[in-house]
Design a protein around this motif. Structure first.
Motif, PDB file in Angstrom:
ATOM      1  N   GLU A  33       0.888  -1.154   0.000  1.00 56.76           N
ATOM      2  CA  GLU A  33       0.000   0.000   0.000  1.00 56.76           C
ATOM      3  C   GLU A  33       0.926   1.203   0.000  1.00 56.76           C
ATOM      4  O   GLU A  33       1.739   1.370   0.915  1.00 56.76           O
ATOM      5  CB  GLU A  33      -0.887  -0.011   1.243  1.00 56.76           C
ATOM      6  N   ASP A  89     -12.843   6.383  -0.950  1.00 47.95           N
ATOM      7  CA  ASP A  89     -12.468   5.260  -0.072  1.00 47.95           C
ATOM      8  C   ASP A  89     -10.962   5.257   0.188  1.00 47.95           C
ATOM      9  O   ASP A  89     -10.512   4.705   1.196  1.00 47.95           O
ATOM     10  CB  ASP A  89     -12.812   3.907  -0.728  1.00 47.95           C
ATOM     11  N   THR A  90     -10.202   5.802  -0.728  1.00 50.93           N
ATOM     12  CA  THR A  90      -8.739   5.653  -0.664  1.00 50.93           C
ATOM     13  C   THR A  90      -8.005   6.982  -0.532  1.00 50.93           C
ATOM     14  O   THR A  90      -6.767   7.000  -0.504  1.00 50.93           O
ATOM     15  CB  THR A  90      -8.214   4.918  -1.917  1.00 50.93           C
ATOM     16  N   CYS A  91      -8.761   8.092  -0.510  1.00 52.80           N
ATOM     17  CA  CYS A  91      -8.154   9.427  -0.369  1.00 52.80           C
ATOM     18  C   CYS A  91      -8.803  10.138   0.805  1.00 52.80           C
ATOM     19  O   CYS A  91      -9.994   9.946   1.050  1.00 52.80           O
ATOM     20  CB  CYS A  91      -8.452  10.303  -1.588  1.00 52.80           C
ATOM     21  N   ARG A 129     -15.944   5.837   8.675  1.00 49.42           N
ATOM     22  CA  ARG A 129     -15.091   5.287   9.736  1.00 49.42           C
ATOM     23  C   ARG A 129     -15.443   5.881  11.091  1.00 49.42           C
ATOM     24  O   ARG A 129     -15.442   5.186  12.103  1.00 49.42           O
ATOM     25  CB  ARG A 129     -13.613   5.610   9.469  1.00 49.42           C
TER      26      ARG A 129
HETATM   27  N1  UDP Z   1      -6.021   3.886   3.040  1.00 58.85           N
HETATM   28  C1  UDP Z   1      -6.658   2.995   2.212  1.00 58.85           C
HETATM   29  N2  UDP Z   1      -6.676   1.670   2.532  1.00 58.85           N
HETATM   30  C2  UDP Z   1      -6.076   1.181   3.657  1.00 58.85           C
HETATM   31  C3  UDP Z   1      -5.423   2.096   4.507  1.00 58.85           C
HETATM   32  C4  UDP Z   1      -5.409   3.435   4.178  1.00 58.85           C
HETATM   33  O1  UDP Z   1      -7.178   3.378   1.170  1.00 58.85           O
HETATM   34  O2  UDP Z   1      -6.123  -0.026   3.884  1.00 58.85           O
HETATM   35  C5  UDP Z   1      -5.987   5.323   2.695  1.00 58.85           C
HETATM   36  C6  UDP Z   1      -6.848   6.142   3.634  1.00 58.85           C
HETATM   37  O3  UDP Z   1      -8.145   6.338   3.106  1.00 58.85           O
HETATM   38  C7  UDP Z   1      -6.104   7.460   3.701  1.00 58.85           C
HETATM   39  C8  UDP Z   1      -4.645   7.081   3.473  1.00 58.85           C
HETATM   40  O4  UDP Z   1      -4.674   5.790   2.864  1.00 58.85           O
HETATM   41  O5  UDP Z   1      -6.508   8.312   2.649  1.00 58.85           O
HETATM   42  C9  UDP Z   1      -3.826   7.021   4.742  1.00 58.85           C
HETATM   43  O6  UDP Z   1      -4.477   6.182   5.665  1.00 58.85           O
HETATM   44  P1  UDP Z   1      -3.913   5.962   7.149  1.00 58.85           P
HETATM   45  O7  UDP Z   1      -2.610   5.262   7.084  1.00 58.85           O
HETATM   46  O8  UDP Z   1      -3.946   7.265   7.866  1.00 58.85           O
HETATM   47  O9  UDP Z   1      -4.875   4.890   7.772  1.00 58.85           O
HETATM   48  P2  UDP Z   1      -6.301   4.990   8.445  1.00 58.85           P
HETATM   49  O10 UDP Z   1      -6.278   6.124   9.383  1.00 58.85           O
HETATM   50  O11 UDP Z   1      -7.244   5.172   7.282  1.00 58.85           O
HETATM   51  O12 UDP Z   1      -6.425   3.637   9.086  1.00 58.85           O
END
Ligand code: UDP
Length: 237
Positions: free
Chosen positions: A90, A197-199, A216
């Motif tokens: 990731e 979902d990913t940003c 979340r």
């Molecule tokens: N993210 C994601 N999939 C994952 C973990 C994170 O798409 O399994 C994305 C999340 O939406 C955010 C960025 O990656 O935009 C950073 O996420 P973070 O590491 O802060 O984790 P989180 O707080 O979402 O657990």
């Protein structure tokens, strides 16, 4: 192009074979999960929004020199993509502190960085996607040093390009996760999706969260936020 065997069903997408061994069909679901599957729910309309947003952004990136798996949108929820083997990393790029970064290092959400910060996690649900560095990724043979360098460079370019797109919609790109895959010949391309979902996407004026953090963190207005960022993106292109 017709869907054939279901090859894979994940948390948010299904992947089907097609008559062409080099091409797959991705079908986006409305299902949402968070915290490694502990929280489950449905976000009505999410599948279609994520599909279309990801396609718009990937087409834009492709035009600007980033190779991607995107081929063609088939219908609101389904897209034809090139078959890749996913690099099990990731790749996260951060412009402001948020989420796991803020928690891990004790920094307030929204704290700006001088330069974007890139990090890798090992894509492995059983282990909870642990953070790792280039040496760890190479030791585990997740990618070669050359691939890691290419992935890093693409991820930072993607950040600059997406930041500009979102800025033109009055949205701050706080952070995002991307995944890369290898085509049959080994070429590394951007794969998976780019969506709320990913940003992390914050309204530039009010700081309102317009992404999956609404789900979340039980903030409400989840569907509305996904619709709003999609409309803003369409309006800016
Ligand atoms: N993210 C994601 N999939 C994952 C973990 C994170 O798409 O399994 C994305 C999340 O939406 C955010 C960025 O990656 O935009 C950073 O996420 P973070 O590491 O802060 O984790 P989180 O707080 O979402 O657990």
């Amino acid at each position: 192009m017709e869907k054939q065997a279901l090859l894979y069903e994940g948390k948010a997408k299904k992947v089907y074979a097609t008559q062409d061994p080099e091409l797959l069909i991705v079908s986006y679901k409305d299902d949402a999960t968070a915290f490694n599957g502990l929280k489950k729910g449905t976000i009505r309309g999410k599948g279609a929004i994520n599909n279309q947003m990801s396609n718009l952004l990937m087409a834009r990136l492709e035009k600007q020199g980033i190779p991607t798996h995107f081929v063609r949108e088939l219908n609101p929820r389904e897209t034809l993509v090139k078959r890749v083997s996913i690099v099990p990393l990731e790749v996260i790029v951060r412009n402001l502190a948020a989420g796991s970064f803020s928690k891990r290092y004790g920094v307030e959400e929204g704290t700006p960085f001088g330069k974007p910060a890139l990090e890798f996690s090992y894509k492995n649900d059983e282990l909870g996607d642990p953070l790792l560095n280039d040496d760890h990724a190479a030791a585990l043979k997740l990618a070669t040093r050359e691939e890691l360098a290419v992935i890093r460079a693409y991820a930072l370019q993607i950040n600059e390009l997406l930041r500009a797109v979102w800025a033109s919609c009055g949205v701050v790109l706080v952070d995002f996760k991307v995944e890369f895959g290898r085509l049959a010949g080994g070429t590394v391309v951007l794969a998976d999706e780019i969506s709320p979902d990913t940003c992390r996407l914050w309204d530039a004026r009010t700081g309102e969260k317009l992404d999956k953090d609404r789900f979340r963190r039980d903030l409400g207005g989840v569907e509305e936020a996904y619709c709003q960022v999609m409309e803003r993106l369409r309006g800016s292109l």
